[in-house]
Design an enzyme around this catalytic site. Structure first.
Site, short mmCIF file in Angstrom:
data_model
loop_
_atom_site.label_atom_id
_atom_site.label_comp_id
_atom_site.label_asym_id
_atom_site.label_seq_id
_atom_site.Cartn_x
_atom_site.Cartn_y
_atom_site.Cartn_z
N CYS A 46 0.83 -1.21 0.00
CA CYS A 46 0.00 0.00 0.00
C CYS A 46 0.86 1.26 0.00
O CYS A 46 0.58 2.21 -0.74
CB CYS A 46 -0.93 0.01 1.21
SG CYS A 46 -2.15 -1.32 1.20
N THR A 47 1.89 1.26 0.80
CA THR A 47 2.79 2.41 0.85
C THR A 47 3.44 2.62 -0.51
O THR A 47 3.54 3.76 -0.99
CB THR A 47 3.85 2.24 1.95
OG1 THR A 47 3.18 2.10 3.21
CG2 THR A 47 4.81 3.41 2.01
#
Length: 152
Positions: A46-47
């Site tokens: 996600c990052t």
């Protein structure tokens, strides 16, 4: 199952990382939307995905297009995440009712309690024009977002 291209995008109202309400229908007629559901802030994939969006933000967000990223994290978590990662687009909290927006788009994983990686490009009229849905471990390609926005 995710909503299909050509259908009307379900409306929602969610709080951003600053506690401000963002309603999808308020953008109708003014801006198209790149709507990105992701599982959780501060996780590796996600990052990386939101970082890639930030790197390509000039091509994805302008006077005609708005990026909105949605997770089931609280607005407080999203504020710290946005600050830490230097994100210049709204992160919306689908925290409560838990996953309601993700469910409306057909991208909520009931067993895991979070959204899968579902992305939708919605035109100014509120119609879904492009989508991709990946499983939790599969990152999406930001170049696909750029191509979908260019095709509007």
């Amino acid at each position: 199952m995710a909503i299909e291209v050509g259908t009307r995008a379900p409306d929602f109202e969610l709080k951003n990382q600053h506690g401000e309400s963002v309603r999808l229908s308020e953008l109708a007629g003014e801006r198209a939307v790149v709507l990105v559901f992701y599982p959780y802030a501060f996780t590796g994939v996600c990052t990386g995905e939101v970082g890639a969006i930030q790197q390509e933000l000039v091509g994805l967000q302008n006077d005609s297009v708005q990026v909105l990223a949605v997770s089931c994290d609280s607005p407080f978590t999203l504020r710290v995440f946005a600050e830490q990662e230097g994100l210049d687009f709204p992160l919306l909290s689908d925290f409560w009712p838990h996953g309601a927006a993700a469910r409306a788009y057909g991208v909520f994983d009931e067993a895991k309690g979070c959204a899968v990686r579902g992305s939708f490009v919605i035109d100014k009229a509120g119609t879904v024009r492009w989508s991709v849905v990946n499983g939790l471990p599969e990152a999406r390609d930001v170049q696909e977002y750029l191509a979908a926005v260019a095709a509007l």
